[in-house]
Design a protein around this motif. Structure first.
Motif, PDB file in Angstrom:
ATOM      1  N   ALA B  61      14.395 -21.772 -29.342  1.00  0.00           N
ATOM      2  CA  ALA B  61      14.039 -22.855 -28.764  1.00  0.00           C
ATOM      3  C   ALA B  61      15.076 -24.038 -29.113  1.00  0.00           C
ATOM      4  N   ASP B  86      15.077 -19.679 -22.731  1.00  0.00           N
ATOM      5  CA  ASP B  86      14.545 -20.034 -24.159  1.00  0.00           C
ATOM      6  C   ASP B  86      12.917 -19.772 -24.249  1.00  0.00           C
ATOM      7  N   ARG B 312       7.896 -27.430 -18.418  1.00  0.00           N
ATOM      8  CA  ARG B 312       9.348 -27.301 -18.651  1.00  0.00           C
ATOM      9  C   ARG B 312       9.522 -29.118 -18.940  1.00  0.00           C
ATOM     10  N   MET B 557       8.821 -24.580 -28.756  1.00  0.00           N
ATOM     11  CA  MET B 557       9.580 -25.556 -27.716  1.00  0.00           C
ATOM     12  C   MET B 557       9.457 -26.913 -28.107  1.00  0.00           C
TER      13      MET B 557
END
Lengths: 106, 726, 172
Positions: B61, B86, B312, B557
Motif C-alpha cells: 500500500a 496496490d 478508491r 490501504m
C-alpha cells in the motif's frame, strides 16, 4: 416711260399665280403650265432689268439677253422631258392626277 | 522485462481480441470465441501472477507498483497516465479475472456453440431453435446457435478491456475512460438483440440513466483537476496535505468543503453506475440482454466499478473524519442512500416473477449494502462484500441462465408458448438439473448469508457489526434488508427447484452442457471459500484459526489499521445476522412450498396493495416517465420542434423568403415594369408616334413637299429679316 | 399716262386675267388656250421692253412649240371624265403662301428707290441682236453655255424619247 417697278410687280404677280398653279392644281399638265407661267414671269423680270441696265450703261447688255435665251432653252427642254414623263406615268398608272401618284409616300 | 510492464499488458489482450474478431473472425464462431477466451485467459494469467507477487510483497500500500507514460502535453508539463497496483487493485483484479474468464467460457455454451443454425433466426433476434430430423425421421426442435455469435464475443472482449483498464489505472482520467467504454459496451450488449423493441429501449434507458450520474462525476473530475492540477491517485489520495486543503477550503455550494463537494459529485457517478436509488431504474430493464451479459455487467464488473471508485476515493470522501466523528457529507449521503436502496430493492425483489429480475433487484440491494458500509466508514467490510458478492452473484446469474436454457429445451420439446424465465412456470427442477441446482443453492445461501460456510455470511456480518457499532438506523435497515434478502432467495429457490413442475415444459427440462456447468462449479467453490480469508479474529470459536488476511492486506490501504480491530466482541449483531438469514430462509421455504398455481403468487392476496406496489416497483418508472420523460418529449416535440424550429425559425426563414419575394415582386411591378419597361416601351412607342406624326410630312405628294419647302423658306426669311440680315 | 403705259396696263391685266383663268379652268383644253393668251400677253410686254427678238422667240417657241406640245400631251392623257376637283386639298394654304410671296416681292419692289426709274425708248441706233449673236459664239463670251445648252437640248430630246417610248407588247 414705264417705271421699272411696274414690270417687276407684274412679274411678281405672274410668278405667284404660277406658284399657286404648281401648288394647288391636281392635273399634272396644269402644274406644268404653272411652271411655264413662272418661267415667263422670270423672263419678264430679266428683260426688264436688261432694258434698265442697257439704258443706264448706254450699251446693250449681252448678259441679260443670254440669260433670257437660256431660260427659253431650259423651258423648252424641261417641258419636253416633263411631258414625256407625264405620258409615261399616264401609261403606267392611268391617271394624271398628281395626288394619286404617291409611290414616294413615307 | 520489468514487472510493471506486465501491468500495462493486463488490459491489452481483450482489446486486441476485440479488433481481431471484428476484422477477421466476423463469421467464424469458433475462431471468435477462441480469440476471446484466449485473450481473457492471458489477462487472467497475468492477474494471477500479479496476485501471487503481491501476496509476497510487504507494504504494497505504501509503495504500490506503478509505471507512467507521458500522454498529453499541457503547457510545459505532460499529462501522464499510468498503471498502479496496490492491495485494493490486487483483490479487485482477482475477482475480475476469475469472473470474466468463467463468464466467457460459459458464454460458449449459452450461445449454443455447435448447434445447428436455425432457419428462422435473424441477426438481432434471440435464436428461435432449429428443426432437426432424428434417426426415426421425427422432427425435433433443438436450440440453435446465436446468429450474432462473433459480435457477442467481440463486445464482451471490449468490455473486459474496459474493466481491466479501470482497475489498473492510476489516475481518474483513464478510470473514467474505462468507465465510459463499459457504459458503451453495456448499451451495446443490453441491446444485443436489437430487433426487440424492449431491448432497444432498455439499452437507451441504461445508457441515459448512467449518463446522468456520469455528468456529475465529470464535474467532480474537473473540479479535482482544477484544484489540484492532477488526477493521479498518488498526488491526491496518498497526499495528506492535499486532502487537508481540500477538506478545509469551502466551495461555493452550500458551505460544503471542496472535498465534500467533489466526493458528492463522484458519488453521483456511482449512484448511476451502481444503480442506487434514484438512478436504479435501468438495471432491472437491463435483463433484456443475454444472461452472460447480466452476469458480467451487473454482478461481477460494471456495477462493482462504481463501488470500486468509492472505495478508491475513500480518503477523499472521509477527509478529516476519524472513527467516532460525525460523518462527512459524502459519507452521510452514502450511508443514507445505500441503506435505503438496500431495503427498497429487497422489497421489490420479493414480488417479481422473472428469475433474472429477482437477481437484478438483489444486486441493487447488495450494492446498497456496500455503499452503506463505506458510508459509515467500514472500508474493509465494504471491499470484502464487493469481492464475495461478485463471486456469488455471477454464479447466481449464470446458474439462472442455465435454468432458462433448461426451460427452453422443455419449451421446444412440448411446443408450449410460455415465458421460460417466469419462475411460476418452473418447479421441481432439482431432479432435472442437479448440478445447476446445487450451484444455485450454494450461491443463494451465500447471498442470504448462511452462517459459517458461505462467503456472503462473513462479509455481510462484518458490515452489520460495523453498522451496529456506529450507526443504529443503518443497522436496523440493513438487518431488515438481510431478512428480506434471505426470504426472496429462498422464494426463488423454492419456486424454481423445489416442489413439483408446474408446467409440462418444466417437466421436460434437462441439465446444461458441461461447458456451462463447469464455470458454475468453479464459482461455487469461490462462493464458499472466499469468505474464509476474512474471518475476524474476535469471532467465537473459529476466529483466530485463520489469520484475517483480507483485513490486514486491504486494511493497509488506509495507512492505519482502521475499524477492524475492535477487540470487544458484541454478540448482538452476529445473532441478528444469523437470525435474519436463517429466519428468512425458513420463511421463504415455508410460504412458497405451497405455491402450485401458475398464475398468482400466494402472497399476492394477503399483502394486497403492498404486493402490487412492490411488483410495480413503487411505480417509480411511471413517475419518472411523467415527471421527466414526458416533459422532455414535450420540449423536444412541441416546444423545440414545433414552436421554435418550425414556427419561429422556419417562420423567420419563410418570412425572409417571402420578404425577398415581395421585394422582388415590388421591384418588378413598381420599378421594372412601369419604369424600365415603360421607358423602353415609351421610347419605342414614342418613336413610332413621332414617326407616325411626322409621316404626314412625307405623303409622297409633290405639291405638299413644295408647299412645305416654301413655308420653310418664308420662315427662314422671317427669322433672318428679324435679325436684320435681310 | 402716255400710250405706252396704257398699252402696258391693258396688256398686263389681260395677261394676269388669262393666267388666273388658266389656273382656275376646269377643262384642260381651256387651260391650254388661256395659257396661250397669257403667253401672247407676255410677248407683248416683251415688245414694250424693246426686246423684240425675244417677243418673236416667245411666239415661235413658247406658243408655237411648247404650247402645241402641251396640247398634244393633253390630248394623249385625256380622261373621259373631268369632273373631279380642280384643286387639291392644300389649295387655300397654297393660295396663302403664293399670295404671301407675291406680297413680299411686290412690297419690297415697291419701296425700292431705283425702281422708280422710268424705262425710256432706247433709240434706233440701239442694236441688240448683233452683239447677242456675237456673244453667243465668242469663246470668251458665251460659247460654252451655248454649246452646253445645245447638249442639254439633245439630252432632253433623247431622254424624252426614251421615257415615252412604248416597247412592243408593253402596252398594258
Amino acid at each position: 416711260m414705264i417705271p421699272l417697278t411696274w414690270y417687276l410687280i407684274l412679274s411678281a404677280v405672274l410668278f405667284s399665280i404660277g406658284l399657286f398653279a404648281v401648288l394647288a392644281r391636281r392635273h399634272a399638265i396644269a402644274i406644268l403650265m404653272g411652271v411655264e407661267l413662272m418661267l415667263n414671269a422670270v423672263n419678264i423680270n430679266l428683260l426688264a432689268f436688261w432694258h434698265y441696265w442697257s439704258q443706264v450703261r448706254g450699251a446693250p447688255q449681252v448678259n441679260g439677253m443670254v440669260f433670257a435665251a437660256m431660260v427659253f432653252v431650259l423651258a423648252a427642254a424641261e417641258t419636253a422631258v416633263a411631258l414625256a414623263l407625264i405620258i409615261s406615268a399616264y401609261r403606267r398608272h392611268h391617271t394624271v392626277v398628281v395626288d394619286e401618284m404617291t409611290l414616294l409616300k413615307g | 522485462m520489468p514487472f510493471e510492464t506486465l501491468i500495462w499488458l493486463l488490459p491489452l489482450p481483450p482489446l486486441l481480441a476485440f479488433f481481431l474478431i471484428m476484422t477477421f473472425a466476423h463469421r467464424r464462431n469458433g475462431l471468435s470465441h477462441g480469440l476471446a477466451i484466449g485473450a481473457v485467459s492471458l489477462s487472467w494469467l497475468g492477474s494471477m501472477v500479479v496476485f501471487g507477487r503481491a501476496l509476497q510483497t510487504e507494504h504494497l500500500a505504501e509503495h504500490p507498483w506503478h509505471a507512467v507514460l507521458n500522454w498529453i502535453p499541457t503547457g510545459d508539463a505532460w499529462f501522464q497516465i499510468g498503471v498502479q497496483v496496490d492491495p485494493l487493485t490486487v483483490v479487485t483484479l482477482f475477482f475480475v479475472a476469475w469472473t470474466i474468464l468463467m463468464i466467457f467460457i460459459y458464454s460458449v455454451g449459452y450461445h449454443n456453440y455447435g448447434q445447428p443454425r436455425g432457419m428462422q433466426d435473424r441477426p438481432g433476434l434471440p435464436p428461435q431453435g432449429a428443426e432437426v430430423k432424428d434417426t426415426h425421421g421425427h422432427l425435433h426442435r433443438v436450440p440453435s446457435i446465436e446468429p450474432m455469435y462473433a459480435r457477442f464475443f467481440a463486445l464482451v472482449s471490449l468490455f473486459a478491456f474496459a474493466m481491466y483498464l479501470l482497475v489498473v489505472s492510476d489516475n481518474l482520467l483513464t478510470l473514467y475512460i474505462g468507465w465510459e467504454v463499459m457504459g458503451l459496451c453495456s448499451y451495446l450488449l443490453i441491446g444485443f438483440w436489437y430487433a426487440k423493441e424492449s431491448a432497444r429501449n432498455a439499452a437507451v434507458k441504461a445508457f441515459l440513466t448512467t449518463r446522468i450520474g456520469d455528468v456529475f462525476m465529470l464535474l467532480g473530475l474537473a473540479a479535482l483537476y482544477t484544484l489540484t492540477g492532477s488526477l493521479n491517485y498518488r498526488v491526491i489520495l496518498n497526499n495528506p496535505q492535499v486532502l487537508e486543503i481540500l477538506a478545509s477550503t469551502a466551495s461555493p455550494i452550500a458551505g460544503l468543503s471542496w472535498a465534500a463537494l467533489i466526493g458528492l459529485l463522484l458519488f453521483a457517478g456511482t449512484v448511476g453506475k451502481s444503480a442506487q436509488f434514484p438512478l436504479h431504474v435501468w438495471l432491472p430493464d437491463a435483463m433484456e440482454g443475454p444472461t452472460p451479459v447480466s452476469a458480467m455487467i451487473h454482478a461481477a464488473t460494471m456495477v462493482s466499478a462504481g463501488v470500486y471508485l468509492m472505495i478508491r476515493f475513500f480518503p477523499l470522501l472521509s477527509a478529516g473524519w476519524m472513527p467516532g466523528d460525525p460523518l462527512t457529507p459524502p459519507m452521510a449521503a452514502m450511508a443514507f442512500i445505500g441503506a435505503f436502496t438496500a431495503l427498497f430493492a429487497a422489497t421489490i425483489g420479493l414480488a417479481q416473477r422473472d428469475i433474472k429480475r429477482v437477481l437484478a433487484y438483489s444486486t441493487i440491494s447488495q450494492l446498497g449494502y456496500m455503499i452503506a458500509a463505506l458510508g459509515i466508514g467500514a472500508y474493509v467490510a465494504a471491499t470484502f462484500h464487493l469481492v464475495t458478492h461478485a463471486f456469488f452473484k455471477a454464479l447466481l446469474f449464470l446458474a439462472s441462465g442455465s435454468v432458462i436454457h433448461g426451460m427452453e429445451h422443455g419449451v421446444y420439446h412440448t411446443g408450449e408458448h410460455l415465458d421460460a424465465q417466469d419462475m411460476f412456470n418452473m418447479g421441481g427442477l432439482r431432479h432435472k438439473m442437479p448440478l445447476t441446482f446445487w450451484t444455485f443453492l450454494v450461491g443463494g445461501l451465500s447471498l442470504a448469508g448462511f452462517p459459517l460456510i458461505t462467503a456472503g455470511f462473513w462479509s455481510k456480518d462484518e458490515i452489520l457489526t460495523a453498522a451496529f457499532q456506529s450507526n443504529l438506523p443503518v443497522f436496523i435497515t440493513l438487518g431488515v434488508a438481510a431478512l428480506l434478502t434471505a426470504f426472496y432467495t429462498m422464494r426463488q429457490l423454492t419456486l424454481v427447484f423445489l416442489g413439483q413442475p408446474r408446467t409440462a415444459a418444466a417437466a421436460q427440462a434437462h441439465e446444461s452442457r458441461p461447458v456451462m456447468t463447469l464455470p458454475l462449479a468453479i464459482l461455487a467453490v469461490f462462493a464458499v471459500t472466499a469468505g474464509w480469508v476474512g474471518i475476524p479474529a474476535y469471532f467465537p470459536l473459529v476466529g483466530g484459526m485463520l489469520p484475517n488476511w483480507f483485513e490486514i492486506f486491504v486494511g493497509s490501504m488506509l495507512g492505519h489499521v482502521g475499524e477492524g480491530t475492535h477487540a470487544i466482541f458484541t454478540p448482538t449483531p452476529l445473532m441478528i445476522s444469523v437470525l435474519a438469514s436463517l429466519g428468512g430462509l425458513f420463511l421463504g421455504w415455508w410460504v412458497y412450498q405451497s405455491q402450485h398455481d401458475r398464475v398468482q403468487d400466494v402472497l399476492a392476496k394477503p399483502l394486497g396493495g403492498l404486493y402490487r406496489l412492490w411488483q410495480n416497483k413503487y411505480y417509480l418508472d411511471e413517475l419518472y416517465h411523467a415527471v421527466f420523460i414526458r416533459p422532455a418529449l414535450w420540449v423536444a416535440e412541441v416546444f423545440t420542434y414545433h414552436w421554435l424550429d418550425r414556427k419561429l425559425i422556419d417562420g423567420i426563414l419563410h418570412g425572409v423568403g417571402r420578404l425577398g419575394l415581395m421585394v422582388g415582386h415590388g421591384f418588378r411591378e413598381l420599378i421594372d415594369r412601369p419604369l424600365i419597361n415603360g421607358a423602353g416601351d415609351a421610347l419605342a412607342e414614342g418613336t413610332r408616334e413621332v414617326g407616325a406624326r411626322l409621316r404626314v410630312l412625307q405623303p409622297g405628294r409633290l405639291q405638299v413637299y413644295l408647299l412645305i419647302a416654301l413655308v420653310g423658306i418664308l420662315l427662314i426669311g422671317l427669322v433672318l429679316f428679324s435679325i436684320g440680315m435681310v | 399716262m402716255n400710250v405706252l403705259q396704257w398699252v402696258f396696263v391693258i396688256t398686263a391685266f389681260l395677261t394676269v386675267g388669262a393666267a388666273v383663268m388658266m389656273v382656275l379652268s376646269r377643262r384642260m383644253m381651256h387651260a391650254a388656250l388661256w395659257l396661250a393668251v397669257a403667253l401672247l400677253g407676255v410677248g407683248v410686254i416683251f415688245i414694250t421692253l424693246e426686246a423684240s427678238f425675244f417677243a418673236i422667240v416667245q411666239l415661235l417657241v413658247y406658243i408655237g412649240a411648247i404650247l402645241i406640245l402641251i396640247v398634244f400631251a393633253i390630248m394623249l392623257t385625256q380622261r373621259t371624265d373631268e369632273s373631279g376637283p380642280r384643286l387639291n386639298a392644300y389649295a387655300w394654304a397654297a393660295a396663302g403662301v403664293a399670295a404671301l410671296i407675291g406680297a413680299i416681292l411686290t412690297f419690297s419692289m415697291a419701296g425700292w428707290m431705283l425702281g422708280n426709274t422710268g424705262l425710256l425708248e432706247l433709240g434706233p441706233a440701239f442694236d441688240a441682236i448683233l452683239p447677242l449673236g456675237q456673244a453667243l459664239v465668242d469663246t470668251e463670251g458665251f460659247a460654252v453655255p451655248f454649246e452646253v445648252a445645245s447638249v442639254l437640248l439633245l439630252a432632253a430630246l433623247i431622254g424624252a424619247i426614251y421615257i415615252a417610248f412604248e416597247r412592243k407588247g408593253e402596252r398594258s
